[in-house]
Design a protein around this motif. Structure first.
Motif, short mmCIF file in Angstrom:
data_model
loop_
_atom_site.label_atom_id
_atom_site.label_comp_id
_atom_site.label_asym_id
_atom_site.label_seq_id
_atom_site.Cartn_x
_atom_site.Cartn_y
_atom_site.Cartn_z
N MET A 1 6.63 3.06 -0.63
CA MET A 1 6.34 3.21 -1.98
C MET A 1 6.33 2.74 -2.62
O MET A 1 8.04 2.68 -2.64
CB MET A 1 5.94 4.62 -1.64
N ILE A 2 5.63 1.84 -3.35
CA ILE A 2 6.06 1.26 -4.57
C ILE A 2 5.77 1.64 -5.90
O ILE A 2 5.00 2.14 -6.08
CB ILE A 2 5.01 -0.63 -4.65
N TYR A 3 7.07 2.31 -6.59
CA TYR A 3 7.14 2.14 -8.10
C TYR A 3 6.98 1.49 -9.10
O TYR A 3 7.36 0.36 -8.74
CB TYR A 3 8.07 3.46 -8.12
N LEU A 4 6.23 1.42 -10.33
CA LEU A 4 5.86 0.49 -11.11
C LEU A 4 5.04 1.45 -12.00
O LEU A 4 4.29 2.31 -12.01
CB LEU A 4 4.44 -0.38 -10.77
N LEU A 5 6.24 1.09 -13.51
CA LEU A 5 5.81 2.24 -14.53
C LEU A 5 5.27 2.88 -15.04
O LEU A 5 4.09 3.79 -15.05
CB LEU A 5 4.31 1.50 -15.11
N GLU A 6 6.37 3.78 -13.77
CA GLU A 6 6.12 5.52 -13.33
C GLU A 6 5.65 6.14 -13.09
O GLU A 6 4.82 6.99 -13.11
CB GLU A 6 6.90 6.25 -15.56
N SER A 7 4.78 5.05 -12.19
CA SER A 7 3.57 5.57 -11.86
C SER A 7 4.02 4.74 -9.37
O SER A 7 4.28 3.86 -9.62
CB SER A 7 2.11 4.86 -11.90
N LYS A 8 3.19 6.20 -9.00
CA LYS A 8 3.58 5.45 -7.29
C LYS A 8 2.72 4.87 -7.28
O LYS A 8 1.37 5.33 -6.84
CB LYS A 8 3.68 6.41 -6.86
N LEU A 9 1.98 4.22 -5.84
CA LEU A 9 1.36 3.17 -5.70
C LEU A 9 0.91 2.93 -4.11
O LEU A 9 2.57 3.07 -3.80
CB LEU A 9 1.39 1.30 -6.39
N PRO A 10 -0.35 3.95 -4.26
CA PRO A 10 -0.75 4.12 -2.49
C PRO A 10 -0.17 3.02 -1.47
O PRO A 10 -0.82 1.57 -2.06
CB PRO A 10 -1.08 4.78 -2.42
N GLU A 11 0.74 3.01 -0.63
CA GLU A 11 0.65 1.58 0.73
C GLU A 11 -0.88 1.14 0.94
O GLU A 11 -0.30 0.32 1.33
CB GLU A 11 2.08 2.20 0.93
N ASN A 12 -1.48 2.10 1.20
CA ASN A 12 -2.30 1.51 2.25
C ASN A 12 -3.88 1.64 1.16
O ASN A 12 -4.94 0.90 1.71
CB ASN A 12 -2.81 2.64 3.36
N LYS A 13 -4.04 1.53 0.08
CA LYS A 13 -4.54 1.00 -0.29
C LYS A 13 -4.81 -0.33 -1.00
O LYS A 13 -3.86 -1.23 -1.24
CB LYS A 13 -5.47 2.23 -2.02
N SER A 14 -6.25 -0.96 -1.21
CA SER A 14 -5.45 -2.24 -1.69
C SER A 14 -5.01 -2.45 -3.19
O SER A 14 -5.31 -1.94 -3.98
CB SER A 14 -7.30 -3.10 -1.85
N ILE A 15 -4.48 -3.87 -3.90
CA ILE A 15 -4.17 -4.14 -4.71
C ILE A 15 -4.91 -4.17 -6.76
O ILE A 15 -4.24 -3.13 -7.26
CB ILE A 15 -3.07 -5.13 -5.32
N TYR A 16 -6.00 -3.81 -6.80
CA TYR A 16 -6.93 -3.92 -7.54
C TYR A 16 -6.99 -2.22 -7.68
O TYR A 16 -7.34 -1.86 -8.33
CB TYR A 16 -7.65 -4.10 -6.56
N PHE A 17 -7.22 -1.72 -6.34
CA PHE A 17 -7.44 0.34 -7.23
C PHE A 17 -6.09 0.96 -6.75
O PHE A 17 -6.19 1.98 -7.71
CB PHE A 17 -7.74 0.74 -5.52
N ALA A 18 -5.11 0.16 -6.40
CA ALA A 18 -3.63 0.48 -6.27
C ALA A 18 -3.00 0.52 -7.45
O ALA A 18 -2.67 1.72 -8.40
CB ALA A 18 -2.58 0.35 -5.71
#
Length: 121
Positions: A1-18
């Motif tokens: 799980m990647i955290y950017l700017l206090e938000s969790k980005l879901p790993e299985n989504k594309s970067i555009y939607f994440a």
């Protein structure tokens, strides 16, 4: 799980939607970030390298977007300003009524629900 700017980005989504999980980044800004960095819209978050995440952060900082916590503080500050100067919109907010001219005979439930969210009296 990647955290950017206090938000969790879901790993299985594309970067555009994440990127849209970050408060203040919508479809247009996410597309702009992907285009400037040369990422495919279909690139998954789990396939990002450390270097690419650093590139995303540096690009967001260089574009001077107001995001996440700062944007929330800005929005709350603007609504409190409207209330403090007693503008029409500010008075409608304090009374818990629709602000933008909607009808009040019916369908004003959302405005009443939001009433207590932003204000401390």
């Amino acid at each position: 799980m990647i955290y950017l700017l206090e938000s969790k980005l879901p790993e299985n989504k594309s970067i555009y939607f994440a990127l849209q999980y970050i408060y203040g980044i919508g479809k247009t800004r996410a597309f702009l970030i992907c285009k400037k960095l040369g990422f495919s819209i279909n690139l998954k978050v789990k396939h990002l390298s450390e270097n690419q995440t650093v590139q995303i952060l540096s690009l967001i900082n260089s574009l001077n977007f107001v995001l996440a916590h700062d944007l929330k503080k800005l929005k709350i500050g603007l609504t409190k300003k409207l209330v403090s100067i007693k503008s029409y919109r500010g008075l409608r907010r304090t009374r818990g009524l629709p602000v933008r001219g909607q009808r009040t005979h019916t369908n004003a439930r959302t405005a009443r629900r939001i009433k207590n969210k932003f204000y401390v009296y």
